[in-house]
Design a protein around this motif. Structure first.
Motif, PDB file in Angstrom:
ATOM      1  N   LEU A   1       1.498  -3.777   4.414  1.00  0.00           N
ATOM      2  CA  LEU A   1       1.554  -2.321   4.601  1.00  0.00           C
ATOM      3  C   LEU A   1       2.557  -1.671   3.648  1.00  0.00           C
ATOM      4  O   LEU A   1       2.252  -0.659   3.001  1.00  0.00           O
ATOM      5  CB  LEU A   1       1.898  -2.011   6.064  1.00  0.00           C
ATOM      6  CG  LEU A   1       1.758  -0.552   6.484  1.00  0.00           C
ATOM      7  CD1 LEU A   1       0.352  -0.031   6.219  1.00  0.00           C
ATOM      8  CD2 LEU A   1       2.097  -0.403   7.969  1.00  0.00           C
ATOM      9  N   ALA A   2       3.739  -2.274   3.541  1.00  0.00           N
ATOM     10  CA  ALA A   2       4.787  -1.701   2.687  1.00  0.00           C
ATOM     11  C   ALA A   2       4.306  -1.647   1.235  1.00  0.00           C
ATOM     12  O   ALA A   2       4.462  -0.626   0.541  1.00  0.00           O
ATOM     13  CB  ALA A   2       6.065  -2.524   2.808  1.00  0.00           C
ATOM     14  N   GLU A   3       3.680  -2.730   0.808  1.00  0.00           N
ATOM     15  CA  GLU A   3       3.162  -2.824  -0.555  1.00  0.00           C
ATOM     16  C   GLU A   3       2.051  -1.782  -0.780  1.00  0.00           C
ATOM     17  O   GLU A   3       1.988  -1.130  -1.826  1.00  0.00           O
ATOM     18  CB  GLU A   3       2.604  -4.249  -0.743  1.00  0.00           C
ATOM     19  CG  GLU A   3       2.155  -4.595  -2.137  1.00  0.00           C
ATOM     20  CD  GLU A   3       3.272  -4.512  -3.167  1.00  0.00           C
ATOM     21  OE1 GLU A   3       4.422  -4.858  -2.806  1.00  0.00           O
ATOM     22  OE2 GLU A   3       2.999  -4.073  -4.298  1.00  0.00           O
TER      23      GLU A   3
ATOM     24  N   VAL B   1       0.048   3.383  -3.124  1.00  0.00           N
ATOM     25  CA  VAL B   1      -0.507   4.735  -2.980  1.00  0.00           C
ATOM     26  C   VAL B   1       0.400   5.752  -3.661  1.00  0.00           C
ATOM     27  O   VAL B   1      -0.059   6.682  -4.321  1.00  0.00           O
ATOM     28  CB  VAL B   1      -0.687   5.111  -1.490  1.00  0.00           C
ATOM     29  CG1 VAL B   1      -1.185   6.540  -1.349  1.00  0.00           C
ATOM     30  CG2 VAL B   1      -1.659   4.173  -0.818  1.00  0.00           C
ATOM     31  N   GLU B   2       1.696   5.549  -3.521  1.00  0.00           N
ATOM     32  CA  GLU B   2       2.661   6.480  -4.122  1.00  0.00           C
ATOM     33  C   GLU B   2       2.653   6.389  -5.634  1.00  0.00           C
ATOM     34  O   GLU B   2       2.904   7.363  -6.324  1.00  0.00           O
ATOM     35  CB  GLU B   2       4.086   6.196  -3.594  1.00  0.00           C
ATOM     36  CG  GLU B   2       4.278   6.493  -2.126  1.00  0.00           C
ATOM     37  CD  GLU B   2       3.851   7.901  -1.741  1.00  0.00           C
ATOM     38  OE1 GLU B   2       4.111   8.825  -2.532  1.00  0.00           O
ATOM     39  OE2 GLU B   2       3.244   8.057  -0.663  1.00  0.00           O
ATOM     40  N   ALA B   3       2.347   5.180  -6.146  1.00  0.00           N
ATOM     41  CA  ALA B   3       2.489   4.948  -7.605  1.00  0.00           C
ATOM     42  C   ALA B   3       1.542   5.822  -8.428  1.00  0.00           C
ATOM     43  O   ALA B   3       0.493   6.198  -7.978  1.00  0.00           O
ATOM     44  CB  ALA B   3       2.231   3.481  -7.897  1.00  0.00           C
TER      45      ALA B   3
ATOM     46  N   ARG C   1      -7.491   8.926  -2.871  1.00  0.00           N
ATOM     47  CA  ARG C   1      -7.948   9.560  -1.620  1.00  0.00           C
ATOM     48  C   ARG C   1      -8.371   8.502  -0.611  1.00  0.00           C
ATOM     49  O   ARG C   1      -8.052   8.591   0.574  1.00  0.00           O
ATOM     50  CB  ARG C   1      -9.136  10.494  -1.892  1.00  0.00           C
ATOM     51  CG  ARG C   1      -8.775  11.728  -2.690  1.00  0.00           C
ATOM     52  CD  ARG C   1      -9.694  12.882  -2.356  1.00  0.00           C
ATOM     53  NE  ARG C   1     -11.101  12.645  -2.647  1.00  0.00           N
ATOM     54  CZ  ARG C   1     -11.686  12.853  -3.815  1.00  0.00           C
ATOM     55  NH1 ARG C   1     -10.978  13.290  -4.835  1.00  0.00           N
ATOM     56  NH2 ARG C   1     -12.982  12.635  -3.973  1.00  0.00           N
ATOM     57  N   ILE C   2      -9.097   7.505  -1.091  1.00  0.00           N
ATOM     58  CA  ILE C   2      -9.576   6.453  -0.186  1.00  0.00           C
ATOM     59  C   ILE C   2      -8.387   5.672   0.383  1.00  0.00           C
ATOM     60  O   ILE C   2      -8.306   5.416   1.589  1.00  0.00           O
ATOM     61  CB  ILE C   2     -10.584   5.527  -0.913  1.00  0.00           C
ATOM     62  CG1 ILE C   2     -11.863   6.312  -1.217  1.00  0.00           C
ATOM     63  CG2 ILE C   2     -10.891   4.290  -0.081  1.00  0.00           C
ATOM     64  CD1 ILE C   2     -12.797   5.652  -2.213  1.00  0.00           C
ATOM     65  N   MET C   3      -7.426   5.345  -0.498  1.00  0.00           N
ATOM     66  CA  MET C   3      -6.260   4.583  -0.024  1.00  0.00           C
ATOM     67  C   MET C   3      -5.443   5.399   0.984  1.00  0.00           C
ATOM     68  O   MET C   3      -4.982   4.886   1.999  1.00  0.00           O
ATOM     69  CB  MET C   3      -5.391   4.153  -1.205  1.00  0.00           C
ATOM     70  CG  MET C   3      -6.073   3.096  -2.065  1.00  0.00           C
ATOM     71  SD  MET C   3      -5.072   2.552  -3.451  1.00  0.00           S
ATOM     72  CE  MET C   3      -3.860   1.530  -2.627  1.00  0.00           C
ATOM     73  N   LYS C   4      -5.286   6.693   0.689  1.00  0.00           N
ATOM     74  CA  LYS C   4      -4.527   7.534   1.620  1.00  0.00           C
ATOM     75  C   LYS C   4      -5.248   7.657   2.959  1.00  0.00           C
ATOM     76  O   LYS C   4      -4.621   7.715   4.012  1.00  0.00           O
ATOM     77  CB  LYS C   4      -4.278   8.928   1.013  1.00  0.00           C
ATOM     78  CG  LYS C   4      -3.262   8.896  -0.118  1.00  0.00           C
ATOM     79  CD  LYS C   4      -2.870  10.278  -0.561  1.00  0.00           C
ATOM     80  CE  LYS C   4      -1.795  10.835   0.317  1.00  0.00           C
ATOM     81  NZ  LYS C   4      -1.230  12.095  -0.175  1.00  0.00           N
ATOM     82  N   MET C   5      -6.578   7.691   2.896  1.00  0.00           N
ATOM     83  CA  MET C   5      -7.343   7.782   4.146  1.00  0.00           C
ATOM     84  C   MET C   5      -7.158   6.508   4.969  1.00  0.00           C
ATOM     85  O   MET C   5      -6.963   6.575   6.194  1.00  0.00           O
ATOM     86  CB  MET C   5      -8.826   8.030   3.833  1.00  0.00           C
ATOM     87  CG  MET C   5      -9.683   8.199   5.060  1.00  0.00           C
ATOM     88  SD  MET C   5      -9.139   9.522   6.168  1.00  0.00           S
ATOM     89  CE  MET C   5      -9.505  10.957   5.144  1.00  0.00           C
TER      90      MET C   5
END
Ligand code: CMP
Length: 221
Positions: free
Chosen positions: A212-214, A219-221, A145-149
């Motif tokens: 950013l790409a990484e 986040v997806e992983a 959640r934090i990373m997505k935010m």
């Protein structure tokens, strides 16, 4: 006002007529512009500064959005039947707002259907974000959640730098917790982890996502 997305479809003449309708008002950092539940009859456009939109029960805040220059807020109380503020608004920095009164706003919208469309588009975009945040709250762990935010914050507040992006906000861990339905200690722990993994850097209280790409892959992983 010319650069404001709301008005991009207006002719110069219309814009000239519009400008006198706007007052400007400056607020010190940490000032409430209005509180949830109050009757509202003004719309605000941010000229400069930062505003958080939040709800609270006196103990904890839930931050729904953080706006900056060129964003508008306060349209709901003007357009809904309820006519009260659905959330509170507070400045996170010294902030100058353009203020438009309800009757001027209503006549503007009547005369310029494209403005209604722009407001609707923005409101739907916000609804989509809120839907995402609600889903994250029930389906994702705190770290995700934090990373997505952080990723979401880059949309509006990100400045691209090399392969990374700086989030141009000085946020406290408590504020990040209030945005992600977690507690300050968890935010501190997750941010430290991300720093140790060299995924983020903290520069002058601002978070820099190194790659950013990484980050998106993580986040997806
Ligand atoms: P209003 O209800 O007049 O006052 C609070 C304002 O916050 C509201 O208008 C919108 O402009 C804004 N707002 C309310 N809820 C959200 C949300 N979920 N996301 C972004 N902005 C919001």
């Amino acid at each position: 006002l010319r650069n404001f997305p709301f008005f991009q479809d207006l002719e110069e003449d219309d814009l000239d007529k519009l400008s006198p309708l706007f007052l400007t008002r400056t607020y010190e950092k940490g000032t409430d512009v209005f509180r949830e539940g109050e009757p509202g009859d003004e719309l605000y456009i941010i000229q400069s500064g930062i505003v958080k939109i939040y709800r609270d029960d006196g103990v904890r805040d839930v931050i729904l959005a953080i706006f900056r220059d060129d964003d508008f807020f306060g349209e709901m109380a003007l357009l809904e039947n309820e006519q009260v503020r659905s959330a509170s608004a507070q400045t996170l920095e010294k902030t100058t707002l353009y203020v438009l009164k309800r009757r001027d706003f209503v006549s503007l919208v009547y005369q310029n259907p494209m403005i209604s469309l722009r407001i609707l588009q923005t409101a739907l975009d916000r609804l989509r974000k809120t839907n995402e945040m609600t889903t994250d709250l029930t389906m994702r762990d705190a770290r995700t959640r934090i990373m997505k935010m952080l990723l979401r914050l880059t949309d509006k507040h990100g400045i691209l730098q090399k392969s990374g992006v700086l989030i141009d906000l000085k946020l406290t861990h408590q504020q990040i917790a209030d945005m992600t339905g977690t507690v300050r200690e968890t935010v501190t722990k997750v941010l430290l982890e991300l720093q140790n993994q060299q995924v983020i850097l903290v520069k002058k209280k601002k978070i820099y996502i190194c790659n950013l790409a990484e980050f998106e892959r993580l986040v997806e992983a």
